[in-house]
Scaffold this motif. Structure first.
Motif, PDB file in Angstrom:
ATOM      1  N   ALA A  22       0.803  -1.257   0.106  1.00  0.00           N
ATOM      2  CA  ALA A  22       0.143  -0.035  -0.040  1.00  0.00           C
ATOM      3  C   ALA A  22       0.824   1.167  -0.124  1.00  0.00           C
ATOM      4  O   ALA A  22       2.028   1.123   0.448  1.00  0.00           O
ATOM      5  N   VAL A  23       0.474   2.326  -0.527  1.00  0.00           N
ATOM      6  CA  VAL A  23       1.064   3.570  -0.480  1.00  0.00           C
ATOM      7  C   VAL A  23       0.649   4.208   0.823  1.00  0.00           C
ATOM      8  O   VAL A  23      -0.404   3.827   1.405  1.00  0.00           O
ATOM      9  N   PRO A  24       1.922   4.939   1.384  1.00  0.00           N
ATOM     10  CA  PRO A  24       1.579   5.296   2.804  1.00  0.00           C
ATOM     11  C   PRO A  24       0.084   6.183   2.976  1.00  0.00           C
ATOM     12  O   PRO A  24      -0.180   6.706   1.985  1.00  0.00           O
ATOM     13  N   ALA A  25      -0.440   6.145   4.111  1.00  0.00           N
ATOM     14  CA  ALA A  25      -2.029   6.825   4.252  1.00  0.00           C
ATOM     15  C   ALA A  25      -1.885   8.466   3.903  1.00  0.00           C
ATOM     16  O   ALA A  25      -2.775   8.758   3.501  1.00  0.00           O
ATOM     17  N   SER A  26      -0.754   8.785   4.076  1.00  0.00           N
ATOM     18  CA  SER A  26      -0.868  10.547   3.926  1.00  0.00           C
ATOM     19  C   SER A  26      -0.684  10.561   2.455  1.00  0.00           C
ATOM     20  O   SER A  26      -1.505  11.607   1.852  1.00  0.00           O
ATOM     21  N   VAL A  27      -0.104   9.917   1.531  1.00  0.00           N
ATOM     22  CA  VAL A  27      -0.357   9.866   0.026  1.00  0.00           C
ATOM     23  C   VAL A  27      -1.723   9.474  -0.373  1.00  0.00           C
ATOM     24  O   VAL A  27      -2.205  10.226  -1.331  1.00  0.00           O
ATOM     25  N   GLN A  28      -2.197   8.504   0.146  1.00  0.00           N
ATOM     26  CA  GLN A  28      -3.504   8.033  -0.384  1.00  0.00           C
ATOM     27  C   GLN A  28      -4.568   9.090  -0.033  1.00  0.00           C
ATOM     28  O   GLN A  28      -5.710   9.283  -0.821  1.00  0.00           O
ATOM     29  N   HIS A  34      -1.254  20.475  -4.554  1.00  0.00           N
ATOM     30  CA  HIS A  34      -0.748  21.581  -3.766  1.00  0.00           C
ATOM     31  C   HIS A  34       0.502  22.441  -4.172  1.00  0.00           C
ATOM     32  O   HIS A  34       1.258  21.861  -4.778  1.00  0.00           O
ATOM     33  N   ALA A  35       0.690  23.498  -3.674  1.00  0.00           N
ATOM     34  CA  ALA A  35       1.936  24.211  -4.066  1.00  0.00           C
ATOM     35  C   ALA A  35       2.083  24.257  -5.638  1.00  0.00           C
ATOM     36  O   ALA A  35       3.143  23.935  -6.043  1.00  0.00           O
ATOM     37  N   GLU A  36       1.087  24.667  -6.289  1.00  0.00           N
ATOM     38  CA  GLU A  36       0.961  24.561  -7.521  1.00  0.00           C
ATOM     39  C   GLU A  36       1.376  25.771  -8.337  1.00  0.00           C
ATOM     40  O   GLU A  36       0.769  26.927  -7.774  1.00  0.00           O
ATOM     41  N   LEU A  61       4.492  21.334  -9.734  1.00  0.00           N
ATOM     42  CA  LEU A  61       4.309  21.018  -8.158  1.00  0.00           C
ATOM     43  C   LEU A  61       5.844  20.827  -7.572  1.00  0.00           C
ATOM     44  O   LEU A  61       6.691  20.088  -8.270  1.00  0.00           O
ATOM     45  N   ARG A  62       6.193  21.711  -6.729  1.00  0.00           N
ATOM     46  CA  ARG A  62       7.365  21.517  -6.288  1.00  0.00           C
ATOM     47  C   ARG A  62       7.464  20.881  -5.043  1.00  0.00           C
ATOM     48  O   ARG A  62       6.723  21.082  -4.131  1.00  0.00           O
ATOM     49  N   PRO A  63       8.326  19.808  -4.582  1.00  0.00           N
ATOM     50  CA  PRO A  63       8.488  19.330  -3.287  1.00  0.00           C
ATOM     51  C   PRO A  63       9.011  20.214  -2.230  1.00  0.00           C
ATOM     52  O   PRO A  63       9.405  21.284  -2.566  1.00  0.00           O
ATOM     53  N   ALA A  64       8.938  19.732  -0.742  1.00  0.00           N
ATOM     54  CA  ALA A  64       9.583  20.542   0.261  1.00  0.00           C
ATOM     55  C   ALA A  64      10.812  20.638  -0.019  1.00  0.00           C
ATOM     56  O   ALA A  64      11.505  19.603  -0.471  1.00  0.00           O
ATOM     57  N   GLY A  65      11.567  21.618   0.519  1.00  0.00           N
ATOM     58  CA  GLY A  65      13.048  21.633   0.531  1.00  0.00           C
ATOM     59  C   GLY A  65      13.770  22.635  -0.802  1.00  0.00           C
ATOM     60  O   GLY A  65      12.817  22.849  -1.528  1.00  0.00           O
ATOM     61  N   ALA A  66      14.810  23.124  -0.556  1.00  0.00           N
ATOM     62  CA  ALA A  66      15.282  23.851  -1.556  1.00  0.00           C
ATOM     63  C   ALA A  66      15.947  23.232  -2.789  1.00  0.00           C
ATOM     64  O   ALA A  66      16.104  23.794  -3.836  1.00  0.00           O
ATOM     65  N   GLN A 102       5.033  14.471  -3.046  1.00  0.00           N
ATOM     66  CA  GLN A 102       5.372  13.914  -1.846  1.00  0.00           C
ATOM     67  C   GLN A 102       6.220  12.781  -1.484  1.00  0.00           C
ATOM     68  O   GLN A 102       6.988  12.851  -0.691  1.00  0.00           O
ATOM     69  N   GLN A 103       6.776  12.316  -2.692  1.00  0.00           N
ATOM     70  CA  GLN A 103       8.004  11.369  -2.616  1.00  0.00           C
ATOM     71  C   GLN A 103       9.152  12.165  -3.025  1.00  0.00           C
ATOM     72  O   GLN A 103      10.238  11.603  -2.845  1.00  0.00           O
ATOM     73  N   GLY A 104       9.111  13.750  -3.152  1.00  0.00           N
ATOM     74  CA  GLY A 104      10.422  14.392  -3.387  1.00  0.00           C
ATOM     75  C   GLY A 104      10.666  14.746  -4.763  1.00  0.00           C
ATOM     76  O   GLY A 104      11.783  15.211  -5.016  1.00  0.00           O
TER      77      GLY A 104
END
Length: 306
Positions: A22-28, A34-36, A61-66, A102-104
């Motif tokens: 399963a994909v992690p619940a946060s992804v499901q 977001h952040a589009e 869509l940009r992930p978290a971090g620089a 969300q996977q970076g």
């Protein structure tokens, strides 16, 4: 591994329920994109337009971090990036884009139709299609690669390509151009590519076709729109099998990875026999494809350089 062996392995694994991680619940549970950012960049189709290149739009869509971030270019199918019923990005693309973010990964969804005044190209004769996988769209894919490499937060050596149906066919065209594409130029091409249920007949007819690098092909055994067999034949060919991982999902139709889409018949389709084909979710295949895409990108794009 030969395509037939891969297929047997996939059938056995799915039957045993072994590949349904399963994909992690946060992804499901992700409710949307977001952040589009809406971005614009020129296609590389000036040779086709006879003048200025098409001004493309994309959703970034940009992930978290620089960063620098690995990135993935997403290519829609013949129905376009947007759902006709809502005018919003189609659920399949929202789901995959959000998960990858969300996977970076930095994710760029390319709209090849809107900037050209086209709604979809699923119906009508192939010869009359105004936007073609092997012509306009492969140039859009190359342009997306160049655009991402122009952004300071993107790792220019870690850009992957991923597409569905006609977008999957575009993947095969853009990622199998050899010296004619970015792979033959300074800076190189895409790091890896993934194609969901593409039409494999065109590359199969081209004896010289082979992917520019690692390729993951995911197709449905019961697909009556873009049949699996040409992809099976292609993946068994010398020069292709060494770089290609093929999975044929049993009892799966076109669009098996779409979230919560009951199987139905689509009509008036240009490339389906009789103009009719089945589309819809196969949850076992969907979950397995999520796992395989995640692992493939982790190994081929996020992994060690070289």
């Amino acid at each position: 591994m030969m395509a037939s062996t891969l297929r047997q392995a996939a059938v056995a694994a799915l039957s045993a329920g072994a590949m349904l991680a399963a994909v992690p619940a946060s992804v499901q549970a992700a409710p949307g994109v977001h952040a589009e950012e809406i971005v614009r960049f020129p296609s590389q189709d000036g040779d086709l337009t006879g003048g200025a290149p098409t001004a493309l739009t994309g959703r970034l869509l940009r992930p978290a971090g620089a960063g620098p971030h690995p990135s993935v270019v997403l290519l829609h199918g013949c129905g376009g990036l947007y759902a006709k019923s809502t005018g919003r990005v189609a659920p399949r693309h929202v789901w995959w884009a959000t998960m990858l973010q969300q996977q970076g990964y930095e994710v760029l969804m390319v709209d090849s139709f809107g900037p050209r005044g086209v709604d979809d190209v699923c119906s009508g004769p192939l010869k009359d299609r105004p936007v073609r996988a092997g012509m306009e769209r492969k140039r859009d894919a190359w342009a997306a690669l160049a655009y991402l490499r122009s952004r300071s937060e993107v790792d220019r050596e870690r850009v992957a390509l991923m597409g569905w149906s006609q977008g999957g066919g575009t993947v095969l065209s853009a990622y199998g151009a050899g010296e004619d594409g970015p792979a033959g130029k300074e800076g190189g091409g895409f790091r890896a590519a993934i194609a969901f249920y593409p039409g494999c007949k065109s590359p199969l007819k081209n004896e010289d076709w082979q992917p520019d690098g690692p390729l993951l092909l995911l197709v449905g055994e019961k697909d009556d729109w873009t049949p699996a067999q040409p992809c099976v034949d292609l993946a068994q060919r010398d020069g292709v099998k060494e770089r290609t991982e093929l999975v044929v999902y049993p009892n799966a139709y076109h669009g098996f990875d779409s979230p919560d889409a009951p199987v139905r018949k689509r009509k008036n389709l240009a490339t389906a026999p009789g103009g009719v084909a089945h589309v819809g979710t196969n949850e076992a295949a969907r979950q397995d494809s999520i796992t395989r895409v995640t692992n493939f990108l982790q190994e081929r794009v996020k992994g060690t350089r070289g």
